[in-house]
Design a protein around this motif. Structure first.
Motif, PDB file in Angstrom:
ATOM      1  N   GLU A 152      -4.981  -4.414   6.699  1.00 37.46           N
ATOM      2  CA  GLU A 152      -3.666  -3.788   6.712  1.00 37.46           C
ATOM      3  C   GLU A 152      -2.740  -4.434   7.736  1.00 37.46           C
ATOM      4  O   GLU A 152      -3.168  -4.852   8.801  1.00 37.46           O
ATOM      5  N   PHE A 153      -1.459  -4.467   7.382  1.00 37.16           N
ATOM      6  CA  PHE A 153      -0.408  -4.895   8.298  1.00 37.16           C
ATOM      7  C   PHE A 153       0.886  -4.228   7.841  1.00 37.16           C
ATOM      8  O   PHE A 153       0.947  -3.663   6.760  1.00 37.16           O
ATOM      9  N   CYS A 154       1.886  -4.276   8.680  1.00 33.00           N
ATOM     10  CA  CYS A 154       3.166  -3.669   8.347  1.00 33.00           C
ATOM     11  C   CYS A 154       4.260  -4.722   8.315  1.00 33.00           C
ATOM     12  O   CYS A 154       4.275  -5.636   9.131  1.00 33.00           O
ATOM     13  N   VAL A 155       5.167  -4.579   7.376  1.00 30.23           N
ATOM     14  CA  VAL A 155       6.401  -5.354   7.373  1.00 30.23           C
ATOM     15  C   VAL A 155       7.465  -4.394   7.869  1.00 30.23           C
ATOM     16  O   VAL A 155       7.748  -3.378   7.238  1.00 30.23           O
ATOM     17  N   VAL A 156       8.002  -4.700   9.029  1.00 31.70           N
ATOM     18  CA  VAL A 156       8.935  -3.816   9.730  1.00 31.70           C
ATOM     19  C   VAL A 156      10.297  -4.477   9.827  1.00 31.70           C
ATOM     20  O   VAL A 156      10.399  -5.621  10.205  1.00 31.70           O
TER      21      VAL A 156
ATOM     22  N   LEU B   6       0.813  -1.212   0.000  1.00 28.75           N
ATOM     23  CA  LEU B   6       0.000   0.000   0.000  1.00 28.75           C
ATOM     24  C   LEU B   6       0.848   1.264   0.000  1.00 28.75           C
ATOM     25  O   LEU B   6       0.561   2.203  -0.732  1.00 28.75           O
ATOM     26  N   ARG B   7       1.876   1.281   0.849  1.00 27.65           N
ATOM     27  CA  ARG B   7       2.751   2.454   0.882  1.00 27.65           C
ATOM     28  C   ARG B   7       3.999   2.126   1.698  1.00 27.65           C
ATOM     29  O   ARG B   7       4.028   1.189   2.473  1.00 27.65           O
ATOM     30  N   GLU B   8       5.003   2.954   1.499  1.00 30.37           N
ATOM     31  CA  GLU B   8       6.232   2.853   2.271  1.00 30.37           C
ATOM     32  C   GLU B   8       6.271   4.001   3.259  1.00 30.37           C
ATOM     33  O   GLU B   8       5.893   5.117   2.917  1.00 30.37           O
ATOM     34  N   ASP B   9       6.711   3.731   4.467  1.00 25.44           N
ATOM     35  CA  ASP B   9       6.916   4.792   5.443  1.00 25.44           C
ATOM     36  C   ASP B   9       8.414   4.961   5.634  1.00 25.44           C
ATOM     37  O   ASP B   9       9.128   3.994   5.921  1.00 25.44           O
ATOM     38  N   VAL B  10       8.876   6.173   5.419  1.00 20.74           N
ATOM     39  CA  VAL B  10      10.297   6.482   5.565  1.00 20.74           C
ATOM     40  C   VAL B  10      10.456   7.515   6.674  1.00 20.74           C
ATOM     41  O   VAL B  10       9.566   8.328   6.933  1.00 20.74           O
ATOM     42  N   GLY B  11      11.604   7.470   7.320  1.00 20.15           N
ATOM     43  CA  GLY B  11      11.902   8.427   8.379  1.00 20.15           C
ATOM     44  C   GLY B  11      12.308   9.771   7.809  1.00 20.15           C
ATOM     45  O   GLY B  11      12.419   9.952   6.585  1.00 20.15           O
ATOM     46  N   ASP B  12      12.547  10.709   8.694  1.00 19.60           N
ATOM     47  CA  ASP B  12      12.990  12.038   8.289  1.00 19.60           C
ATOM     48  C   ASP B  12      14.311  11.992   7.525  1.00 19.60           C
ATOM     49  O   ASP B  12      14.614  12.893   6.748  1.00 19.60           O
TER      50      ASP B  12
ATOM     51  N   GLY C  30      14.975   9.850   5.274  1.00 20.93           N
ATOM     52  CA  GLY C  30      14.737   9.262   3.958  1.00 20.93           C
ATOM     53  C   GLY C  30      14.926   7.758   3.896  1.00 20.93           C
ATOM     54  O   GLY C  30      14.800   7.162   2.831  1.00 20.93           O
ATOM     55  N   ARG C  31      15.211   7.149   5.026  1.00 19.99           N
ATOM     56  CA  ARG C  31      15.430   5.693   5.060  1.00 19.99           C
ATOM     57  C   ARG C  31      14.113   4.949   5.275  1.00 19.99           C
ATOM     58  O   ARG C  31      13.261   5.384   6.059  1.00 19.99           O
ATOM     59  N   LEU C  32      13.985   3.810   4.602  1.00 22.18           N
ATOM     60  CA  LEU C  32      12.791   2.980   4.762  1.00 22.18           C
ATOM     61  C   LEU C  32      12.666   2.497   6.194  1.00 22.18           C
ATOM     62  O   LEU C  32      13.618   1.947   6.755  1.00 22.18           O
ATOM     63  N   ASP C  33      11.503   2.718   6.791  1.00 24.42           N
ATOM     64  CA  ASP C  33      11.235   2.204   8.130  1.00 24.42           C
ATOM     65  C   ASP C  33      10.384   0.944   8.051  1.00 24.42           C
ATOM     66  O   ASP C  33      10.689  -0.057   8.677  1.00 24.42           O
ATOM     67  N   HIS C  34       9.292   1.003   7.276  1.00 33.07           N
ATOM     68  CA  HIS C  34       8.427  -0.158   7.121  1.00 33.07           C
ATOM     69  C   HIS C  34       7.552   0.012   5.878  1.00 33.07           C
ATOM     70  O   HIS C  34       7.452   1.093   5.324  1.00 33.07           O
ATOM     71  N   VAL C  35       6.948  -1.094   5.478  1.00 31.18           N
ATOM     72  CA  VAL C  35       6.028  -1.099   4.339  1.00 31.18           C
ATOM     73  C   VAL C  35       4.654  -1.469   4.864  1.00 31.18           C
ATOM     74  O   VAL C  35       4.510  -2.442   5.612  1.00 31.18           O
ATOM     75  N   VAL C  36       3.656  -0.685   4.512  1.00 34.74           N
ATOM     76  CA  VAL C  36       2.270  -0.980   4.871  1.00 34.74           C
ATOM     77  C   VAL C  36       1.701  -1.829   3.741  1.00 34.74           C
ATOM     78  O   VAL C  36       1.811  -1.478   2.564  1.00 34.74           O
ATOM     79  N   MET C  37       1.112  -2.957   4.121  1.00 34.33           N
ATOM     80  CA  MET C  37       0.591  -3.898   3.131  1.00 34.33           C
ATOM     81  C   MET C  37      -0.846  -4.270   3.481  1.00 34.33           C
ATOM     82  O   MET C  37      -1.353  -3.911   4.551  1.00 34.33           O
TER      83      MET C  37
END
Length: 148
Positions: free
Chosen positions: A144-148, A122-128, A130-137
């Protein structure tokens, strides 16, 4: 209350068997065995008067070790309509203390595997930074769930 309650998680869905298989894959869980005293699920369901045409309306999975919460899936008539207020995290990265490249490799590999088994990214969440923190799926039914 003499005993502490145990945690069980229940997910409403349209197809309990499909969603349970997906989550077995995502979490490394296995189908839960029938309750003590029954050799198999058909015997348990028959003894409890569950009509055979309803046997696929539920499923329960648990960690392969038997330690940890079980997750049950229950067929319901209404479709999912809004965002989950509670969700599961599939923790694969090792944590923020792990090298970022390794964390991202682990997250991406799990994301690809779960997409191949019916999930959607669904989307990627990145920190301030710019690094990938987790993917929302979303699982095969949109939970919905997150891969962290």
């Amino acid at each position: 209350m003499s005993e502490h309650p145990q945690l069980g998680i229940t997910v409403d869905c349209a197809d309990a068997q499909v969603v349970a298989r997906f989550w077995c894959r995502a979490l490394g869980y296995v189908e839960a065995p029938p309750p003590q005293g029954w050799d198999d699920w058909p015997s348990f369901l028959t003894d409890h008067g569950v009509p055979e045409d309803e046997w696929g309306d539920g499923a329960t999975i648990r960690p392969a070790t038997g330690e940890g919460p079980s997750i049950s899936f229950l067929k319901v008539p209404e479709p999912k309509t809004v965002k989950n207020r509670v969700h599961l995290d599939v923790k694969v990265s090792g944590g923020r203390h792990v090298d970022q490249a390794l964390r991202e490799t682990r997250i991406r590999a799990t994301e690809a595997d779960l997409v191949a088994h019916g999930a959607r990214s669904l989307r990627e969440d990145v920190g301030d930074d710019g690094r990938l923190d987790h993917v929302v799926m979303a699982d095969p039914e949109g939970n919905e769930f997150c891969v962290v």
